[in-house]
Design an enzyme around this catalytic site. Structure first.
Site, PDB file in Angstrom:
ATOM      1  N   ARG A 176       0.545  -1.163   0.112  1.00 58.30           N
ATOM      2  CA  ARG A 176       0.062   0.103   0.060  1.00 58.30           C
ATOM      3  C   ARG A 176       0.878   1.434  -0.070  1.00 58.30           C
ATOM      4  NH1 ARG A 176      -2.360  -3.761  -1.325  1.00 58.30           N
ATOM      5  NH2 ARG A 176      -4.231  -4.618  -0.542  1.00 58.30           N
ATOM      6  N   SER A 226     -11.616  -2.884   1.948  1.00 58.45           N
ATOM      7  CA  SER A 226     -10.827  -3.239   3.119  1.00 58.45           C
ATOM      8  C   SER A 226     -10.546  -1.967   3.960  1.00 58.45           C
ATOM      9  CB  SER A 226      -9.784  -4.078   2.572  1.00 58.45           C
ATOM     10  OG  SER A 226      -8.952  -4.596   3.792  1.00 58.45           O
ATOM     11  N   GLU A 296      -6.777   1.984   6.288  1.00 53.91           N
ATOM     12  CA  GLU A 296      -6.158   1.815   4.920  1.00 53.91           C
ATOM     13  C   GLU A 296      -6.911   3.019   4.190  1.00 53.91           C
ATOM     14  OE1 GLU A 296      -6.526  -1.142   1.126  1.00 53.91           O
ATOM     15  OE2 GLU A 296      -5.873  -2.131   2.875  1.00 53.91           O
TER      16      GLU A 296
END
Length: 303
Positions: A176, A226, A296
């Site tokens: 990420r 997510s 996230e």
């Protein structure tokens, strides 16, 4: 923003692609968020470059969005300019097994295009609800594949307004993250190397992944996918489930009963509901297991 600055912006971005007080709930997959002062949809490299240069020169805050699939915008909105790289900036070019696409191209659209051309290697991204630009920034991944597996070059707008090509070896792609995220570049387009394959097998793999998503993810509700990053050595959804938080809610926001790794907009949630729920989930998981869940999802605006 001063009226004179808005007028200068209107000379770059034509009417219809320049809006004032645009609700961000229309541009995020959470379907929450108040109005952005100004919302622009550039269609060319030049429009993006000139828009960013103008805003920097006038010290006007701005933020780049794609599909808004990883974004939680405050109920109070955003005091500045949202630059959306979307369908107006989404050209896809295919030469042999090399695919070049602009940042606003949806991953699902790219996946279908390359499938039709008999190119394999991008199936993993077919269900990720984002754009290529955002996927490059965050090295998006799913079902064992990541953008770093296929990317060979970024074209970005640098901090001085210069257009830079970044080869594979300098992308710094990790979990990420990327050099784009670290240095604040703006992705304009990216090049990917795929392989020749059988369109029927590619379609079958995409259908298989779609079935997995439909059966395991709460796609029937607005969400940002997510919600938390995967802690090293753990799975966020499993930690949340083991903490007894399945179905836990704040206002209209809820930890999905179908998949605990997702926070969903179950019933008219506000951004405040979502943010408070995420915060409580992190606190409870840390209390029970000593593991801190990091979001996230990116927050934008005042919370």
């Amino acid at each position: 923003m001063e009226q004179s600055t808005y007028q200068e912006l209107a000379e770059i971005i034509p009417e219809g692609r320049l809006k004032a007080e645009e609700p961000m709930s229309s541009h995020t997959t959470f379907r929450v968020g108040g109005p952005a002062d100004v919302f622009v949809m550039p269609a060319t490299f030049d429009e993006i470059k000139r828009t960013v240069s103008l805003l920097r020169n006038h010290n006007v805050p701005y933020y780049i969005v794609g599909n808004g699939s990883n974004l939680l915008v405050s109920d109070k909105g955003y005091r500045g300019v949202i630059i959306k790289l979307g369908k107006e900036f989404s050209e896809i070019r295919i030469e042999g097994d090399v695919v070049t696409a602009q940042a606003g191209a949806r991953l699902s659209v790219i996946a279908n295009r390359v499938m039709e051309e008999g190119l394999t290697g991008f199936e993993f991204a077919s269900g990720i609800p984002g754009t290529l630009g955002g996927a490059c920034v965050m090295n998006a991944g799913a079902y064992g594949g990541e953008m770093k597996d296929v990317l060979t070059e970024f074209t970005v707008l640098g901090p001085e307004g210069d257009i830079i090509k970044i080869p594979r070896g300098q992308m710094e792609l990790g979990y990420r993250t990327s050099v784009v995220a670290r240095k604040g570049y703006i992705v304009l387009e990216a090049r990917m190397q795929l392989e020749k394959g059988d369109p029927k097998k590619i379609r079958a793999r995409m259908d298989e992944l779609k079935e997995k998503r439909v059966s395991k993810q709460p796609l029937e509700y607005p969400s940002a996918g997510s919600t938390f990053k995967r802690p090293e050595g753990y799975f966020a959804g499993k930690l949340i489930q083991d903490a007894g938080l399945r179905g836990f809610s704040v206002g209209g926001a809820q930890v999905s009963e179908k998949h605990c790794g997702f926070v969903i907009n179950k019933d008219g949630a506000t951004a405040k509901d979502v943010a408070q729920l995420m915060s409580r989930v992190s606190e409870i998981v840390e209390e029970k297991f000593g593991v801190r869940l990091e979001p996230e999802v990116k927050k934008l605006g005042e919370f």
